[in-house]
Write a protein that holds these residues in place. Sequence first.
Motif, short mmCIF file in Angstrom:
data_model
loop_
_atom_site.label_atom_id
_atom_site.label_comp_id
_atom_site.label_asym_id
_atom_site.label_seq_id
_atom_site.Cartn_x
_atom_site.Cartn_y
_atom_site.Cartn_z
N PHE A 77 0.84 -1.20 0.00
CA PHE A 77 0.00 0.00 0.00
C PHE A 77 0.88 1.26 0.00
O PHE A 77 1.83 1.36 0.79
N TRP A 78 0.54 2.21 -0.87
CA TRP A 78 1.31 3.45 -1.01
C TRP A 78 0.38 4.65 -0.89
O TRP A 78 -0.72 4.65 -1.44
N LEU A 79 0.85 5.69 -0.18
CA LEU A 79 0.02 6.88 0.03
C LEU A 79 0.83 8.16 -0.21
O LEU A 79 1.96 8.28 0.26
N ILE A 80 0.26 9.09 -0.96
CA ILE A 80 0.72 10.48 -0.96
C ILE A 80 -0.50 11.33 -0.62
O ILE A 80 -1.61 11.08 -1.08
N PHE A 81 -0.25 12.37 0.18
CA PHE A 81 -1.36 13.04 0.85
C PHE A 81 -1.00 14.49 1.13
O PHE A 81 0.10 14.79 1.57
N ASN A 82 -1.92 15.39 0.84
CA ASN A 82 -1.75 16.81 1.09
C ASN A 82 -2.87 17.27 2.01
O ASN A 82 -4.04 17.00 1.75
N GLY A 83 -2.53 17.97 3.10
CA GLY A 83 -3.56 18.49 3.99
C GLY A 83 -3.37 18.02 5.42
O GLY A 83 -2.27 17.65 5.84
N GLU A 84 -4.47 18.03 6.17
CA GLU A 84 -4.45 17.64 7.58
C GLU A 84 -5.71 16.84 7.91
O GLU A 84 -6.80 17.21 7.49
N ILE A 85 -5.53 15.77 8.69
CA ILE A 85 -6.66 15.03 9.25
C ILE A 85 -6.74 15.41 10.73
O ILE A 85 -5.90 15.00 11.53
N TYR A 86 -7.72 16.23 11.08
CA TYR A 86 -7.76 16.77 12.43
C TYR A 86 -8.11 15.73 13.48
O TYR A 86 -7.69 15.84 14.64
N ASN A 87 -8.87 14.72 13.09
CA ASN A 87 -9.31 13.72 14.08
C ASN A 87 -8.52 12.41 13.97
O ASN A 87 -9.05 11.34 14.24
N PHE A 88 -7.25 12.49 13.58
CA PHE A 88 -6.50 11.25 13.34
C PHE A 88 -6.31 10.44 14.63
O PHE A 88 -6.30 9.20 14.59
N LYS A 89 -6.17 11.11 15.75
CA LYS A 89 -6.00 10.37 17.01
C LYS A 89 -7.28 9.60 17.38
O LYS A 89 -7.21 8.48 17.89
N GLU A 90 -8.42 10.22 17.12
CA GLU A 90 -9.70 9.53 17.38
C GLU A 90 -9.87 8.32 16.46
O GLU A 90 -10.38 7.27 16.89
N ILE A 91 -9.45 8.46 15.20
CA ILE A 91 -9.54 7.34 14.27
C ILE A 91 -8.60 6.21 14.70
O ILE A 91 -8.98 5.03 14.66
N ASP A 92 -7.40 6.57 15.12
CA ASP A 92 -6.47 5.55 15.64
C ASP A 92 -7.12 4.76 16.78
O ASP A 92 -7.04 3.51 16.82
N LYS A 93 -7.76 5.48 17.67
CA LYS A 93 -8.37 4.84 18.84
C LYS A 93 -9.57 3.99 18.43
O LYS A 93 -9.73 2.85 18.92
N LYS A 94 -10.40 4.50 17.54
CA LYS A 94 -11.60 3.78 17.13
C LYS A 94 -11.27 2.45 16.46
O LYS A 94 -11.92 1.44 16.70
N PHE A 95 -10.23 2.45 15.61
CA PHE A 95 -9.90 1.24 14.86
C PHE A 95 -8.70 0.49 15.45
O PHE A 95 -8.25 -0.50 14.88
N ASN A 96 -8.21 0.99 16.58
CA ASN A 96 -7.08 0.35 17.26
C ASN A 96 -5.86 0.26 16.35
O ASN A 96 -5.19 -0.78 16.29
N PHE A 97 -5.56 1.36 15.65
CA PHE A 97 -4.41 1.39 14.75
C PHE A 97 -3.11 1.58 15.55
O PHE A 97 -3.08 2.28 16.56
N THR A 98 -2.06 0.97 15.06
CA THR A 98 -0.71 1.26 15.56
C THR A 98 -0.15 2.40 14.72
O THR A 98 -0.09 2.31 13.49
N ASN A 99 0.26 3.48 15.38
CA ASN A 99 0.73 4.66 14.67
C ASN A 99 2.14 4.98 15.16
O ASN A 99 2.36 5.79 16.06
N GLN A 100 3.12 4.34 14.55
CA GLN A 100 4.51 4.47 15.01
C GLN A 100 5.09 5.86 14.74
O GLN A 100 5.97 6.32 15.46
#
Length: 572
Positions: free
Chosen positions: A52-75
């Motif tokens: 999987f490859w991503l390029i991205f411009n901008g900001e996700i303001y609720n990224f911490k909430e999404i991490d918590k909701k889906f139990n993502f590991t965010n190194q």
Amino acid sequence: MLQSTLHRGKEAHQWKIIPNNDFQIFIGHNLLQINTTNQAAFQPFTDEKKRFWLIFNGEIYNFKEIDKKFNFTNQSHSDTETLWNYLQKVLENNAFWGELDGIFAFIFYDCQEKILLTARDEWGVKPLYIYQNSQLQILTSEVQSFWASGLANPQIRKEAITEYLLYKFALPPNTFFENIYTHPTALQVHYLAQNKTLQYFYKPRQIYVFENSCKQYLVEQTQKFLENSIIKQIQGAFKPALLLSGGVDSTLLLALSQKLGYHLPAFSVCTNEKNFTQDAFYIQKAQEIYGVKIEKVLVSEKEAELLPELISQMDYPVADSAFLATFLLSQKASYQGFRVLWSGAGADELFAGYLRHWAFEQYLKKPTLWQYLRHFLHLLPKNRLLNKFFQNISASQTQTFLNFASLDIFNEKRHSNFAEIGTLAEALAWERKYYLQADLLKINDFWGMRNTIEIRVPFLDKTLSDFATQIPHKWLLKYGRKWILREILSQQQGKIFTKRKKEGLGVPFGHWLKKPTCKYLWNFTNDRQNPLFEYIEIKKVKLLLQQHQAGQADYTSELFGLYVLAEWLKNY
């Protein structure tokens, strides 16, 4: 392509070729760090499996909430890694789409399944352009990248010039060029192996119920949602500053930020032209009432000399003098080390803030009567706004609103085939789809990023805009234009700001046109070879200029639009 957009981010410039038996895929990214300075978040973003490859411009303001909701590991502790994880979930089940709260444009590729995801945020704050023919597809943040690639040639779309002369911009999804389009404000899922694309638009996350008597509810909810937006958008490694005009929208952002304990510095335009704007007075009042530190940027005749050079940098023109002010403010902020500015853009389109909104609502109450009174216009007292109102009304409700929303260049305005506009709600939907995206947000992103500055728009927060777009239109003008925001500001020591007349973030171009020292600004009216005059008669342009310089009418907007287009066309 990356070199041509280096101003969009100077921390890292990386590109990759993704191995594939069926396609050649190249992705590249210029990084402007805001949320984190962690190098693990550099893009193109992938992991050791390189699926999987991503390029991205901008900001996700609720990224911490999404991490918590889906139990993502965010190194990397970044919104980039959150988005990379989240889009894998969306690939598994498209029903997961709709969680993002932010401003963004992204491209995400699954090498194994050969699925490409592309998207822009709901309001089109972040740009994404598409060029496509039978052999290739290019997506990029700025149109100049297409020319830099060597794979596309600029060919002006003739209809765009007519659109521009009416509305100040080319109508999205079209641009000024053939075969180049703006990406929809939606998610597109491209199944490359099957040559199939699905599209997913944004939906409100909550449906609101409005009672018959809900004045206090509207004010309280709007304030709550705007405060939440401020809290969300102030997070990150680099703190924002405010674009402050002393108008309702920017001053309200200042007042509520102060209330929440955030003391944002501000940047404001000032001019030495008399009778142009009240900004200086109200900026001084903001300084006195809220104790804000304000950096002032002078816009004078000297700055007018920048116009030809800046217009030559435009990927395509927008006839709004706010671009010069935005460029100068962003330049000053960048010199002082800022990376983020806040703008009040979107408030007028959500809460009915323009005079044309009020005028259209008055017209809709008694359209037949207004058309009858139009025949007696010569008996009414001379009044520029009254004359403009009567000259633009029509038997068609749609045509009447579009007349209100367009420039007065053509003797006869022939509008495109839009959907019916018969209510204030439909008029505001037009504003949000076309004017907001193709004028205000386009200017903010392009000229902010020219100085490596991201301009954010707290009024277009997902929760706040969901609420505002559901307010019954009968309430929006019940107590005057943008009364909900005025009421909130009044409660924050800002009543004086609610009394001022509406003024945009412009520059005194109309004053400059009357000065012999600025003669070069109207020299284009003597150049019969300029391509502009293929679309409008030169004598019409000279008449507008003559009437403006004689003080018979104010054609500042029209003449600025004509000047910009004449200068820009010389490059093509």
